[in-house]
Write a protein that holds these residues in place. Structure first.
Motif, PDB file in Angstrom:
ATOM      1  N   ALA A  48       0.836  -1.210   0.000  1.00 27.25           N
ATOM      2  CA  ALA A  48       0.000   0.000   0.000  1.00 27.25           C
ATOM      3  C   ALA A  48       0.866   1.254   0.000  1.00 27.25           C
ATOM      4  O   ALA A  48       0.587   2.213  -0.727  1.00 27.25           O
ATOM      5  CB  ALA A  48      -0.940  -0.005   1.202  1.00 27.25           C
ATOM      6  N   ILE A  49       1.921   1.250   0.797  1.00 25.14           N
ATOM      7  CA  ILE A  49       2.830   2.403   0.858  1.00 25.14           C
ATOM      8  C   ILE A  49       3.512   2.609  -0.491  1.00 25.14           C
ATOM      9  O   ILE A  49       3.595   3.727  -0.995  1.00 25.14           O
ATOM     10  CB  ILE A  49       3.875   2.217   1.981  1.00 25.14           C
ATOM     11  N   GLN A  50       3.974   1.517  -1.089  1.00 19.98           N
ATOM     12  CA  GLN A  50       4.646   1.623  -2.388  1.00 19.98           C
ATOM     13  C   GLN A  50       3.673   2.150  -3.449  1.00 19.98           C
ATOM     14  O   GLN A  50       4.021   3.015  -4.248  1.00 19.98           O
ATOM     15  CB  GLN A  50       5.195   0.266  -2.818  1.00 19.98           C
ATOM     16  N   TYR A  51       2.442   1.650  -3.430  1.00 15.92           N
ATOM     17  CA  TYR A  51       1.433   2.113  -4.392  1.00 15.92           C
ATOM     18  C   TYR A  51       1.172   3.610  -4.206  1.00 15.92           C
ATOM     19  O   TYR A  51       1.100   4.359  -5.178  1.00 15.92           O
ATOM     20  CB  TYR A  51       0.136   1.323  -4.220  1.00 15.92           C
ATOM     21  N   ASN A  52       1.045   4.035  -2.947  1.00 17.60           N
ATOM     22  CA  ASN A  52       0.801   5.453  -2.674  1.00 17.60           C
ATOM     23  C   ASN A  52       1.974   6.310  -3.119  1.00 17.60           C
ATOM     24  O   ASN A  52       1.784   7.399  -3.664  1.00 17.60           O
ATOM     25  CB  ASN A  52       0.513   5.676  -1.190  1.00 17.60           C
ATOM     26  N   ASP A  53       3.195   5.830  -2.877  1.00 19.38           N
ATOM     27  CA  ASP A  53       4.379   6.577  -3.301  1.00 19.38           C
ATOM     28  C   ASP A  53       4.387   6.744  -4.816  1.00 19.38           C
ATOM     29  O   ASP A  53       4.705   7.809  -5.334  1.00 19.38           O
ATOM     30  CB  ASP A  53       5.659   5.880  -2.853  1.00 19.38           C
ATOM     31  N   GLU A  54       4.031   5.671  -5.536  1.00 22.00           N
ATOM     32  CA  GLU A  54       4.017   5.728  -6.993  1.00 22.00           C
ATOM     33  C   GLU A  54       2.922   6.675  -7.499  1.00 22.00           C
ATOM     34  O   GLU A  54       3.101   7.349  -8.498  1.00 22.00           O
ATOM     35  CB  GLU A  54       3.824   4.325  -7.576  1.00 22.00           C
ATOM     36  N   SER A  55       1.803   6.713  -6.819  1.00 22.47           N
ATOM     37  CA  SER A  55       0.715   7.586  -7.269  1.00 22.47           C
ATOM     38  C   SER A  55       0.974   9.047  -6.898  1.00 22.47           C
ATOM     39  O   SER A  55       0.445   9.946  -7.526  1.00 22.47           O
ATOM     40  CB  SER A  55      -0.627   7.119  -6.704  1.00 22.47           C
ATOM     41  N   ILE A  56       1.797   9.293  -5.900  1.00 20.02           N
ATOM     42  CA  ILE A  56       2.128  10.663  -5.481  1.00 20.02           C
ATOM     43  C   ILE A  56       3.209  11.267  -6.383  1.00 20.02           C
ATOM     44  O   ILE A  56       3.212  12.471  -6.633  1.00 20.02           O
ATOM     45  CB  ILE A  56       2.589  10.682  -4.004  1.00 20.02           C
ATOM     46  N   GLN A  57       4.084  10.446  -6.913  1.00 18.77           N
ATOM     47  CA  GLN A  57       5.234  10.928  -7.683  1.00 18.77           C
ATOM     48  C   GLN A  57       4.843  11.874  -8.826  1.00 18.77           C
ATOM     49  O   GLN A  57       5.452  12.933  -8.970  1.00 18.77           O
ATOM     50  CB  GLN A  57       6.055   9.754  -8.217  1.00 18.77           C
ATOM     51  N   PRO A  58       3.836  11.551  -9.642  1.00 11.90           N
ATOM     52  CA  PRO A  58       3.487  12.503 -10.719  1.00 11.90           C
ATOM     53  C   PRO A  58       3.086  13.874 -10.187  1.00 11.90           C
ATOM     54  O   PRO A  58       3.405  14.903 -10.802  1.00 11.90           O
ATOM     55  CB  PRO A  58       2.305  11.835 -11.427  1.00 11.90           C
ATOM     56  N   TYR A  59       2.399  13.923  -9.065  1.00 12.62           N
ATOM     57  CA  TYR A  59       2.005  15.207  -8.480  1.00 12.62           C
ATOM     58  C   TYR A  59       3.206  15.983  -7.980  1.00 12.62           C
ATOM     59  O   TYR A  59       3.260  17.206  -8.098  1.00 12.62           O
ATOM     60  CB  TYR A  59       0.987  14.992  -7.357  1.00 12.62           C
ATOM     61  N   GLU A  60       4.179  15.282  -7.417  1.00  9.35           N
ATOM     62  CA  GLU A  60       5.395  15.957  -6.959  1.00  9.35           C
ATOM     63  C   GLU A  60       6.152  16.531  -8.155  1.00  9.35           C
ATOM     64  O   GLU A  60       6.662  17.649  -8.094  1.00  9.35           O
ATOM     65  CB  GLU A  60       6.274  14.993  -6.164  1.00  9.35           C
ATOM     66  N   ASP A  61       6.211  15.753  -9.250  1.00 10.45           N
ATOM     67  CA  ASP A  61       6.884  16.234 -10.455  1.00 10.45           C
ATOM     68  C   ASP A  61       6.174  17.467 -11.014  1.00 10.45           C
ATOM     69  O   ASP A  61       6.811  18.442 -11.421  1.00 10.45           O
ATOM     70  CB  ASP A  61       6.944  15.133 -11.515  1.00 10.45           C
ATOM     71  N   GLU A  62       4.840  17.411 -11.031  1.00 11.58           N
ATOM     72  CA  GLU A  62       4.056  18.548 -11.527  1.00 11.58           C
ATOM     73  C   GLU A  62       4.265  19.781 -10.641  1.00 11.58           C
ATOM     74  O   GLU A  62       4.404  20.903 -11.135  1.00 11.58           O
ATOM     75  CB  GLU A  62       2.574  18.178 -11.567  1.00 11.58           C
ATOM     76  N   GLN A  63       4.326  19.562  -9.338  1.00 11.58           N
ATOM     77  CA  GLN A  63       4.543  20.673  -8.407  1.00 11.58           C
ATOM     78  C   GLN A  63       5.905  21.320  -8.669  1.00 11.58           C
ATOM     79  O   GLN A  63       6.024  22.555  -8.697  1.00 11.58           O
ATOM     80  CB  GLN A  63       4.455  20.186  -6.964  1.00 11.58           C
ATOM     81  N   LYS A  64       6.945  20.510  -8.884  1.00 13.98           N
ATOM     82  CA  LYS A  64       8.272  21.052  -9.169  1.00 13.98           C
ATOM     83  C   LYS A  64       8.249  21.874 -10.454  1.00 13.98           C
ATOM     84  O   LYS A  64       8.832  22.955 -10.538  1.00 13.98           O
ATOM     85  CB  LYS A  64       9.299  19.927  -9.290  1.00 13.98           C
ATOM     86  N   SER A  65       7.563  21.344 -11.460  1.00 10.87           N
ATOM     87  CA  SER A  65       7.470  22.041 -12.738  1.00 10.87           C
ATOM     88  C   SER A  65       6.766  23.382 -12.572  1.00 10.87           C
ATOM     89  O   SER A  65       7.205  24.411 -13.117  1.00 10.87           O
ATOM     90  CB  SER A  65       6.723  21.164 -13.739  1.00 10.87           C
ATOM     91  N   LEU A  66       5.668  23.390 -11.819  1.00  5.66           N
ATOM     92  CA  LEU A  66       4.939  24.635 -11.581  1.00  5.66           C
ATOM     93  C   LEU A  66       5.776  25.633 -10.783  1.00  5.66           C
ATOM     94  O   LEU A  66       5.743  26.845 -11.063  1.00  5.66           O
ATOM     95  CB  LEU A  66       3.620  24.351 -10.859  1.00  5.66           C
ATOM     96  N   GLN A  67       6.539  25.143  -9.822  1.00 11.10           N
ATOM     97  CA  GLN A  67       7.400  26.036  -9.036  1.00 11.10           C
ATOM     98  C   GLN A  67       8.473  26.662  -9.919  1.00 11.10           C
ATOM     99  O   GLN A  67       8.791  27.856  -9.795  1.00 11.10           O
ATOM    100  CB  GLN A  67       8.036  25.266  -7.874  1.00 11.10           C
TER     101      GLN A  67
END
Length: 83
Positions: A48-67
């Motif tokens: 479950a933790i690994q799945y959540n980490d994988e699903s969060i990664q695109p949002y973190e990448d998008e946040q970095k891009s927006l910043q």
């Protein structure tokens, strides 16, 4: 207790011994079941933790891009104000 025949005495000894062995076997099985259950729960939580980490990664990448985009816009704004 008076023993009437050796075979009855042996029967009682074997019965008592097998009862004790049976208790030990049950205790071991319960202990092994507990270990297996705990390992299973840990594996499920890790998945479950690994799945959540994988699903969060695109949002973190998008946040970095927006910043980075915001930073560039702020730099352009400062350049325009300076001119």
């Amino acid at each position: 207790m008076q023993v009437h025949s050796p075979s009855i005495f042996i029967f009682f000894m074997v019965t008592a011994s097998s009862y004790e062995l049976g208790k030990d076997v049950v205790k071991k099985k319960i202990k092994n079941y507990g270990k297996a259950d705990t390992k299973s729960k840990i594996a499920i939580k890790k998945d479950a933790i690994q799945y959540n980490d994988e699903s969060i990664q695109p949002y973190e990448d998008e946040q970095k891009s927006l910043q980075e985009g915001m930073k560039k816009l702020n730099e352009k704004e400062q350049d325009l104000v300076m001119k």
